[in-house]
Scaffold this active site. Sequence first.
Site, short mmCIF file in Angstrom:
data_model
loop_
_atom_site.label_atom_id
_atom_site.label_comp_id
_atom_site.label_asym_id
_atom_site.label_seq_id
_atom_site.Cartn_x
_atom_site.Cartn_y
_atom_site.Cartn_z
N ASP A 67 0.85 -2.32 -6.07
CA ASP A 67 1.90 -1.54 -5.41
C ASP A 67 3.02 -1.16 -6.38
O ASP A 67 3.47 -0.01 -6.40
CB ASP A 67 2.47 -2.38 -4.26
CG ASP A 67 3.68 -1.76 -3.59
OD1 ASP A 67 3.52 -0.67 -3.01
OD2 ASP A 67 4.77 -2.35 -3.65
N SER A 120 5.45 -2.51 3.35
CA SER A 120 4.62 -3.72 3.24
C SER A 120 4.95 -4.73 4.32
O SER A 120 4.11 -5.55 4.69
CB SER A 120 4.79 -4.37 1.87
OG SER A 120 4.18 -3.57 0.90
N GLU A 133 -2.65 -12.39 -2.70
CA GLU A 133 -2.22 -10.99 -2.81
C GLU A 133 -2.19 -10.51 -4.26
O GLU A 133 -1.57 -11.14 -5.12
CB GLU A 133 -0.82 -10.81 -2.20
CG GLU A 133 -0.39 -9.34 -2.22
CD GLU A 133 1.07 -9.12 -1.86
OE1 GLU A 133 1.37 -8.11 -1.22
OE2 GLU A 133 1.92 -9.95 -2.23
N THR A 138 4.86 -9.37 1.93
CA THR A 138 3.52 -9.79 2.35
C THR A 138 3.43 -11.30 2.58
O THR A 138 3.07 -11.73 3.69
CB THR A 138 2.44 -9.31 1.36
OG1 THR A 138 2.63 -7.92 1.13
CG2 THR A 138 1.05 -9.56 1.89
N ASP A 141 -2.32 -2.98 2.54
CA ASP A 141 -1.36 -2.68 3.60
C ASP A 141 -1.11 -1.17 3.69
O ASP A 141 -0.77 -0.64 4.74
CB ASP A 141 -0.05 -3.44 3.39
CG ASP A 141 0.39 -3.44 1.93
OD1 ASP A 141 -0.26 -2.80 1.08
OD2 ASP A 141 1.42 -4.08 1.64
N HIS A 142 -1.29 -0.47 2.56
CA HIS A 142 -1.04 0.97 2.48
C HIS A 142 -1.37 1.41 1.06
O HIS A 142 -1.62 0.57 0.20
CB HIS A 142 0.44 1.28 2.77
CG HIS A 142 1.36 0.49 1.89
ND1 HIS A 142 1.58 0.81 0.56
CD2 HIS A 142 2.07 -0.64 2.12
CE1 HIS A 142 2.39 -0.08 0.03
NE2 HIS A 142 2.70 -0.98 0.94
N HIS A 161 5.35 5.12 -0.67
CA HIS A 161 4.02 4.86 -0.11
C HIS A 161 3.44 6.15 0.47
O HIS A 161 4.15 7.13 0.65
CB HIS A 161 4.11 3.82 1.01
CG HIS A 161 4.62 2.49 0.54
ND1 HIS A 161 4.97 1.49 1.39
CD2 HIS A 161 4.85 2.02 -0.71
CE1 HIS A 161 5.38 0.44 0.69
NE2 HIS A 161 5.32 0.74 -0.58
ZN LIG Z 1 5.51 -0.84 -1.93
#
Ligand SMILES: [Zn+2]
Length: 568
Positions: free
Chosen positions: A351, A152, A346, A205, A394-395, A503
């Site tokens: 996540d 992140s 966010e 983040t 972000d992913h 991730h």
């Molecule tokens: Zn993460």
Amino acid sequence: MSREEPLLAPRVSSERSSIRYAEEEDALLTGEATGHNEAPRRGWRRWTEIGLFAWALIATIIVIILAVVYQHDSSKNLAGPPKDHWGPGAKPTGKRNLIFMVSDGMGPTSLSMTRSFRQHTEGLPIDDTLILDQHLIGQSRTRSSNSLVTDSAAGATAFSCGHKSYNGAISVLPDHSPCGTVLEAAALAGYKTGLVVTTRLTDATPACFASHANLRQYEDSIAQQEVGEHPLGRVVDLLMGGGRCHFLPNSTQGSCRADDRDIVGLAAEKGFNYLDDRSGFDALNGGAGVKLPLMGLFAEKDIPYEVDRRHQNDVYPSLEEMARTALTALSEATRDSEQGFFLMIEGSRIDHAGHGNDPAAQVHEVMAYDRAFNAVLEFLEKDSTPGVLVGTSDHETGGLAAARQLNKEYPDYLWYPQVLADSKHSSEYAGNKLNEYTSGEGKDKSDKKKKEYILEILKKDMGVTDASDEEVENLLRPDVSTQYIFADIISRRAQIGWSTHGHSAVDVNIYASSSKNAWPLTGNHENIEVGQFLADYLDLDVGAVTKKLRSSAYWTTEAEESPRSGEI
Ligand SMILES: [Zn+2]
Ligand SMILES: *[C@@H]1O[C@H](CO)[C@@H](O)[C@H](O)[C@H]1NC(C)=O
């Protein structure tokens, strides 16, 4: 191989030669026939060969020419998007607002899973979609400078600075020098700025927008920078989320700082109004008449997952409530100014649900994010100042799959949303509850009593009444994460798959209030182009901020700290 043959069944060796077998494999991959059934036609053969040779020669020449032209083109692209890349809608010329939303760890499958879950639980038609689905404009490629799978920190640095960096980097480049961020540039240009999250405000983040650190673990330093102990002075006007522990001195209960510095006190010196609970938040009155700068730290670490928070709405505000309050506060604060505001919101814990492989927690996180996204859309629609909302991840986290094969038989095509609906809490909640019991009240109880307690949690909190002996035994092992086992119990029953607790590298979605207003981001893009868009939309020069940062004495005096928390 027939489509209905079991995938995991051992391959029966055939009498045919292995070469022919390989040919057929190729045929399956390309969709072209192998041709071994065609009768040879000798008369044609020689001429066909000559023709083929000529054609191969011409094709090779064409490929070489194309390669040269293409290389030329792509080297041009490295210089950045062309100046006239703003399409329909164009970029506003006067005062404008920019809201950037990050759905941390949300991949395409999260959307599919949540959409189907919502249709199932709310009795909606099969074409019912999330608000997000209606605003999809493109995809982002997420790799970092040093890995195909980003974290992140590198992900957010791509957004904040518009540069690739290494995993763990908080708005510093691969050579560890700081890069100017869109939020810093906005603050210097007279915009009001805000950060709203559901995890720690010192997490990667939010950190990337308002601080610089060689490692994301330097959260104590990040907290200081966020309240204004920063080479550019205070750059954030509004902070809302969790992570109070990094702002409290180590002598205070609930602190996770290594030193005894009081960052809440430092924030007060810098002019911040401070609140740390729900009643303080409610007193903000939805943001009307809020005095900036403002810092609201509503949890020691994370704000609980939405699936748990909804049972404690009187303790923690939701992401949507924080987003609406921030929008109103920033909008009012800029009512009479020439510049608007930049706000980053966010959905941090999508996540975490991915890391925990917890599908029940994740669907509620995504729905909460969807509601916050909608709140921003409503704001933009009503507001007289032009603005744009851009959202992306972000992913992806977890390698989530909305289907799972649990045994050797060919799988049925389905997954079971009702299992997620039956789970009233997250696996984090269940795991914590069990850990508290086994280290406290249940410490000296017999295994039989402990198992009864586990069965009660499974039934009451997770909606599971058919746990196997093995599953219950596993939850009593001292060497396991109870949270992971609870999540696995739910995932298997729902037939939801995961490939990792970390991730993954899949491309993630880009959303916008309207594709017209975010035209350069339609289609498939490198994540740094999202960051470049943000600065471009507000006409900001982050390069100039980078120069300012590098000339600051701050970077030579920054104290080294030891990393305290793990990478997520
Ligand atoms: Zn993460
Ligand atoms: C608290 O911080 C001070 C330095 O600021 C340090 O000397 C002390 O050891 C710390 N205490 C704990 C319990 O970590």
